[in-house]
Write an enzyme that holds these catalytic residues in place. Structure first.
Site, PDB file in Angstrom:
ATOM      1  N   SER A 107       0.851  -1.193   0.000  1.00 47.81           N
ATOM      2  CA  SER A 107       0.000   0.000   0.000  1.00 47.81           C
ATOM      3  C   SER A 107       0.885   1.241   0.000  1.00 47.81           C
ATOM      4  O   SER A 107       2.102   1.156   0.209  1.00 47.81           O
ATOM      5  CB  SER A 107      -0.900   0.006   1.238  1.00 47.81           C
TER       6      SER A 107
ATOM      7  N   LEU B  18       1.083   3.633   2.194  1.00 45.56           N
ATOM      8  CA  LEU B  18       1.706   3.776   3.508  1.00 45.56           C
ATOM      9  C   LEU B  18       2.729   2.682   3.749  1.00 45.56           C
ATOM     10  O   LEU B  18       3.807   2.937   4.298  1.00 45.56           O
ATOM     11  CB  LEU B  18       0.641   3.753   4.603  1.00 45.56           C
TER      12      LEU B  18
ATOM     13  N   TYR C 151     -16.680  -1.374   7.735  1.00 49.53           N
ATOM     14  CA  TYR C 151     -15.334  -0.837   7.948  1.00 49.53           C
ATOM     15  C   TYR C 151     -15.213  -0.212   9.334  1.00 49.53           C
ATOM     16  O   TYR C 151     -14.256  -0.488  10.074  1.00 49.53           O
ATOM     17  CB  TYR C 151     -15.024   0.190   6.867  1.00 49.53           C
TER      18      TYR C 151
ATOM     19  N   LYS D 266     -12.846  -1.293  12.624  1.00 47.68           N
ATOM     20  CA  LYS D 266     -11.892  -0.362  13.218  1.00 47.68           C
ATOM     21  C   LYS D 266     -12.173  -0.139  14.701  1.00 47.68           C
ATOM     22  O   LYS D 266     -11.252   0.010  15.502  1.00 47.68           O
ATOM     23  CB  LYS D 266     -11.906   0.968  12.456  1.00 47.68           C
TER      24      LYS D 266
ATOM     25  N   SER E 172      -4.188   8.811  -1.632  1.00 51.31           N
ATOM     26  CA  SER E 172      -3.227   8.301  -2.605  1.00 51.31           C
ATOM     27  C   SER E 172      -2.285   9.429  -2.991  1.00 51.31           C
ATOM     28  O   SER E 172      -2.517  10.594  -2.684  1.00 51.31           O
ATOM     29  CB  SER E 172      -3.946   7.770  -3.845  1.00 51.31           C
TER      30      SER E 172
END
Length: 311
Positions: free
Chosen positions: A47, A49, A191, A195, A226
């Protein structure tokens, strides 16, 4: 007296600038020494990150274990890292195929890493899978997949490595989470739930392992954009909810988050929240004025549903 003050001002500014430069250089060197020779595992290293974390920790002299779903992507990252690295100051990264949503293989991969190095000093739980849509249209199968990737995968990997860290009385686990662990946003039920769950797990774990000198850290940015994603130059609209949502989606750059992860490791921080003032205010309002928060969010949903779809 006034003339002396004027003459002293440039010297004072020069002195402050010098001290700031020394502090920045010392911090940079300290960051590198903090991870030098340490075994660092990064999940979802492919990814944006993940790649930046790999770059930062590789430059710091860490023994990297890069986990990702795609072997070609891992080889490409390996080539990018080794092409700019100083062989005398860095180690050859180890590449590992890993899909955290496939729980059946996570434990085996974690054991493989331990067998290879004998220990893991720092685990960076970075992997994350997202889905967006109305709750009643998201299948239970997809809910389970999101929970596997964002919750069961990271905690399975962590549980395999944890006994080794406890017996050695050293180690650090870093969870890269999201603002949605603090409050829920419409159309992101699966999601946000994952989390919230993973944040709860690591908050509890932090207290459990403190006596063994194992550090548990969480880094929660608003949204990791991004490399090409920037806010559009247009009128944001007069709606408070629209303004909030636009500000929320304008997230932080992967480079910023990777550098913060390094600082978190170096300083052994327990919790970091990366956000601009609007999301921070939202967390405050959600905590102390929940009814107001719910009303604003619900207003935004109604406004979105009232807008006719194009075509």
């Amino acid at each position: 007296m006034g003339i002396m003050a004027v003459l002293m001002l440039p010297l004072l500014l020069l002195g402050v600038s010098g001290l700031l430069f020394i502090y920045q250089e010392a911090s940079r060197l300290w960051s590198k020494s903090a991870v030098q020779n340490k075994v660092v595992v990064i999940t979802d290293a492919l990814s944006g990150l993940g790649k930046e974390c790999a770059r930062v920790f590789n430059a710091g002299g860490a023994r990297l274990v890069l986990c990702g779903k795609n072997w070609e992507g891992l080889e490409s990252l390996y080539a990018a890292l080794t092409s700019v690295a100083d062989p005398s100051k860095t180690f050859t990264p180890k590449l590992v195929l890993l899909d955290l949503s496939d729980i059946s293989c996570v434990e085996d991969v974690a054991k493989e890493v331990l067998d290879c190095y004998g220990c893991v000093d720092i685990l960076i739980n970075n992997a994350s899978v997202k889905v967006k849509g109305p709750a009643h249209k998201i299948s239970l199968e997809l809910d389970k997949k999101i929970m596997d990737a964002n919750y069961f995968g990271p905690i399975t990997f962590t549980k395999v490595l944890l006994p080794n860290m406890i017996s050695r009385r050293t180690g650090q686990i870093v969870l890269v989470n999201n603002i949605q662990a603090k409050f829920g946003i419409p159309f992101r039920t699966a999601y946000a739930a994952s989390k919230h769950a993973v944040m709860g797990f690591f908050d509890c774990l932090r207290a459990e392992v403190e006596e063994y000198d194992v550090v548990v850290s969480t880094v929660s940015p608003t949204f990791i954009r991004s490399y090409q994603a920037y806010p559009e130059q247009r009128n944001w609209g007069s709606s408070i909810c629209k303004f909030f949502c636009r500000k929320l989606t304008y997230g932080v750059h992967p480079v910023e988050v990777a550098e913060e992860v390094m600082r978190t490791v170096r300083r052994k921080k327990q919790e970091v929240f990366m956000a601009n003032p609007v999301p921070k205010a939202a967390v405050f309002i959600r905590t102390f004025f929940p009814e107001l928060f719910f009303a604003v969010v619900a207003c935004g949903v109604k406004e979105k549903l009232s807008v006719p779809e194009e075509g």
